[in-house]
Design a protein around this motif. Structure first.
Motif, PDB file in Angstrom:
ATOM      1  N   TYR A   2      11.996   1.301   8.486  1.00 45.98           N
ATOM      2  CA  TYR A   2      11.044   0.432   9.172  1.00 45.98           C
ATOM      3  C   TYR A   2      10.115  -0.248   8.180  1.00 45.98           C
ATOM      4  O   TYR A   2       9.852  -1.445   8.287  1.00 45.98           O
ATOM      5  N   ILE A   3       9.629   0.511   7.208  1.00 51.52           N
ATOM      6  CA  ILE A   3       8.716  -0.040   6.205  1.00 51.52           C
ATOM      7  C   ILE A   3       9.444  -1.055   5.331  1.00 51.52           C
ATOM      8  O   ILE A   3       8.889  -2.113   5.005  1.00 51.52           O
ATOM      9  N   LEU A   6       9.957  -4.370   7.377  1.00 44.14           N
ATOM     10  CA  LEU A   6       8.758  -5.130   7.719  1.00 44.14           C
ATOM     11  C   LEU A   6       7.828  -5.415   6.553  1.00 44.14           C
ATOM     12  O   LEU A   6       6.914  -6.223   6.690  1.00 44.14           O
ATOM     13  N   PHE A   7       8.047  -4.792   5.434  1.00 44.61           N
ATOM     14  CA  PHE A   7       7.083  -4.908   4.344  1.00 44.61           C
ATOM     15  C   PHE A   7       7.698  -5.457   3.061  1.00 44.61           C
ATOM     16  O   PHE A   7       7.256  -6.469   2.537  1.00 44.61           O
ATOM     17  N   THR A  11       7.695  -9.665   1.770  1.00 44.09           N
ATOM     18  CA  THR A  11       6.864  -9.835   0.577  1.00 44.09           C
ATOM     19  C   THR A  11       7.691 -10.340  -0.592  1.00 44.09           C
ATOM     20  O   THR A  11       7.256 -11.231  -1.327  1.00 44.09           O
ATOM     21  N   PHE A  45       0.223  -9.704   4.819  1.00 46.31           N
ATOM     22  CA  PHE A  45       1.322  -8.782   5.117  1.00 46.31           C
ATOM     23  C   PHE A  45       1.131  -7.436   4.425  1.00 46.31           C
ATOM     24  O   PHE A  45       1.303  -6.374   5.029  1.00 46.31           O
ATOM     25  N   ASP A  46       0.796  -7.488   3.140  1.00 40.51           N
ATOM     26  CA  ASP A  46       0.655  -6.241   2.378  1.00 40.51           C
ATOM     27  C   ASP A  46      -0.460  -5.359   2.930  1.00 40.51           C
ATOM     28  O   ASP A  46      -0.276  -4.155   3.137  1.00 40.51           O
ATOM     29  N   MET A  49       0.070  -3.758   6.494  1.00 41.50           N
ATOM     30  CA  MET A  49       0.875  -2.539   6.446  1.00 41.50           C
ATOM     31  C   MET A  49       0.064  -1.380   5.874  1.00 41.50           C
ATOM     32  O   MET A  49       0.139  -0.267   6.362  1.00 41.50           O
ATOM     33  N   VAL A  52      -2.213  -0.003   8.547  1.00 43.43           N
ATOM     34  CA  VAL A  52      -1.516   0.824   9.540  1.00 43.43           C
ATOM     35  C   VAL A  52      -1.186   2.205   8.974  1.00 43.43           C
ATOM     36  O   VAL A  52      -1.272   3.212   9.679  1.00 43.43           O
ATOM     37  N   LEU A  53      -0.851   2.269   7.699  1.00 50.63           N
ATOM     38  CA  LEU A  53      -0.367   3.521   7.118  1.00 50.63           C
ATOM     39  C   LEU A  53      -1.471   4.460   6.645  1.00 50.63           C
ATOM     40  O   LEU A  53      -1.232   5.655   6.500  1.00 50.63           O
TER      41      LEU A  53
END
Length: 94
Positions: A2-3, A6-7, A11, A45-46, A49, A52-53
């Motif tokens: 998932y990471i 989406l990440f 990027t 974006f960076d 994420m 969220v983490l």
């Protein structure tokens, strides 16, 4: 997985586009209008994420500050200050 989806992939695509734009011989105004939104989107974006983490409030606060910085950079790409418009001649289409 998932990471990564989406990440890392978006990027790396943004940074690849940024590298290709910087290697081309373009006017300063074009570089300004195309690279600043890419840098802003990469920051957003960076740090979204990261926000969220993370679990600590200080890291979330710092991530949200950098998200705002990315949004301001993207805003300045489309609406640069008047002094900078004169310097790089953003509105010259000749």
């Amino acid at each position: 997985m998932y990471i990564i989806a989406l990440f890392i992939i978006p990027t790396s695509m943004i940074l690849g586009l940024l590298l290709l734009l910087l290697l081309q011989k373009l006017p300063r105004s074009t570089h300004y209008k195309k690279t600043l939104p890419l840098v802003g989107m990469s920051l957003v974006f960076d740090f979204m994420m990261l926000d969220v983490l993370t679990l600590t409030e200080t890291m979330q606060l710092s991530a949200r500050i950098f998200i705002v910085v990315g949004i301001v950079l993207t805003f300045l790409a489309y609406f640069p200050p008047d002094s900078y418009q004169k310097k790089i001649r953003v509105n010259d289409y000749s």
